[in-house]
Design a protein around this motif. Structure first.
Motif, mmCIF file in Angstrom:
data_model
loop_
_atom_site.group_PDB
_atom_site.id
_atom_site.type_symbol
_atom_site.label_atom_id
_atom_site.label_comp_id
_atom_site.label_asym_id
_atom_site.label_seq_id
_atom_site.Cartn_x
_atom_site.Cartn_y
_atom_site.Cartn_z
ATOM 1 N N ALA A 157 -35.976 -7.017 35.962
ATOM 2 C CA ALA A 157 -36.784 -6.629 34.994
ATOM 3 C C ALA A 157 -37.765 -7.920 34.624
ATOM 4 C CB ALA A 157 -36.260 -6.525 33.570
ATOM 5 N N CYS A 158 -37.091 -9.332 34.875
ATOM 6 C CA CYS A 158 -37.949 -10.280 34.989
ATOM 7 C C CYS A 158 -38.993 -10.654 36.109
ATOM 8 C CB CYS A 158 -37.066 -11.503 34.766
ATOM 9 S SG CYS A 158 -36.461 -11.731 33.076
ATOM 10 N N ASN A 159 -38.427 -10.088 37.344
ATOM 11 C CA ASN A 159 -39.040 -10.104 38.440
ATOM 12 C C ASN A 159 -40.175 -9.091 38.472
ATOM 13 O OD1 ASN A 159 -37.994 -12.198 39.520
ATOM 14 N ND2 ASN A 159 -36.412 -11.016 40.808
ATOM 15 N N MET A 160 -40.015 -7.986 37.751
ATOM 16 C CA MET A 160 -41.309 -6.949 37.699
ATOM 17 C C MET A 160 -42.252 -7.828 37.257
ATOM 18 S SD MET A 160 -41.677 -3.543 35.511
ATOM 19 C CE MET A 160 -41.536 -4.766 34.164
ATOM 20 N N TRP A 161 -42.165 -8.297 35.972
ATOM 21 C CA TRP A 161 -43.274 -8.947 35.174
ATOM 22 C C TRP A 161 -43.977 -10.156 36.133
ATOM 23 C CZ3 TRP A 161 -45.046 -6.097 31.804
ATOM 24 C CH2 TRP A 161 -44.329 -5.394 31.070
ATOM 25 N N ARG A 162 -43.098 -10.881 36.751
ATOM 26 C CA ARG A 162 -43.786 -11.692 37.585
ATOM 27 C C ARG A 162 -44.527 -11.115 38.701
ATOM 28 N NH1 ARG A 162 -37.764 -13.699 37.082
ATOM 29 N NH2 ARG A 162 -37.920 -15.805 35.886
ATOM 30 N N MET A 163 -44.127 -10.196 39.210
ATOM 31 C CA MET A 163 -44.799 -9.228 40.282
ATOM 32 C C MET A 163 -46.142 -8.837 39.745
ATOM 33 S SD MET A 163 -43.960 -6.153 42.694
ATOM 34 C CE MET A 163 -43.969 -4.820 41.156
ATOM 35 N N LEU A 164 -46.090 -8.207 38.619
ATOM 36 C CA LEU A 164 -47.332 -7.751 37.989
ATOM 37 C C LEU A 164 -48.318 -8.737 37.727
ATOM 38 C CD1 LEU A 164 -45.698 -4.903 35.945
ATOM 39 C CD2 LEU A 164 -46.851 -4.733 37.850
#
Length: 154
Positions: free
Chosen positions: A42-49
């Motif tokens: 979930a954290c990495n999704m925000w990092r990617m976005l």
């Protein structure tokens, strides 16, 4: 400042690390595009976005934040150009949260996927954006992009 407000203030600045700090280590995130993501995913999704929106025409606006010790909610809107089609998107999202130890442990974003698909994909989104097939295909694509992003972090 409450944790939900901190989360959206960080999002407005595209500060994914500050967003991740608002999440409990056991967080579960869910939305129509990514499906269910847990913990670091979930954290990495925000990092990617956040990384893909840096320097672009991305704008997030939020309001209606309510929070107590156990739960919260927010209304937020994202304005951006969908990179795959060059089409403008105005996504309107209602978010609900569960909190634990002063952090977000569950975050669910609700928005009409068909509305998003029509904006982001144009005519093809109009034709199939309402279908379960489209949602499964989109989930597979977004999770694949996340996996590729996470592999680049190693």
């Amino acid at each position: 400042m409450n944790v939900i407000l901190q989360f959206y203030e960080a999002f407005r600045k595209l500060d994914a690390e500050a967003m991740a700090e608002c999440y409990h280590p056991d967080v579960t995130f869910e939305d129509p595009a990514f499906g269910v993501l847990k913990g670091e995913h979930a954290c990495n999704m925000w990092r990617m976005l956040c990384k893909t929106q840096t320097g672009k025409d991305f704008l997030v606006v939020f309001s209606g934040i309510e929070e107590d010790e156990e739960k919260g909610k927010a209304h937020w809107e994202a304005h951006y150009t969908f990179s795959q089609t060059g089409r403008r998107v105005h996504n309107i999202i209602e978010a609900s949260f569960l909190l634990k130890d002063g952090k977000i442990i569950q975050h669910t974003d609700h928005f009409p996927l068909y509305r998003w698909a029509r904006q982001a994909m144009g005519f093809s989104g109009f034709l199939i954006g309402w279908s379960g097939f489209f949602k499964k295909k989109l989930n597979a694509k977004t999770v694949g992009l996340l996996a590729k992003f996470e592999a680049s972090l190693d």
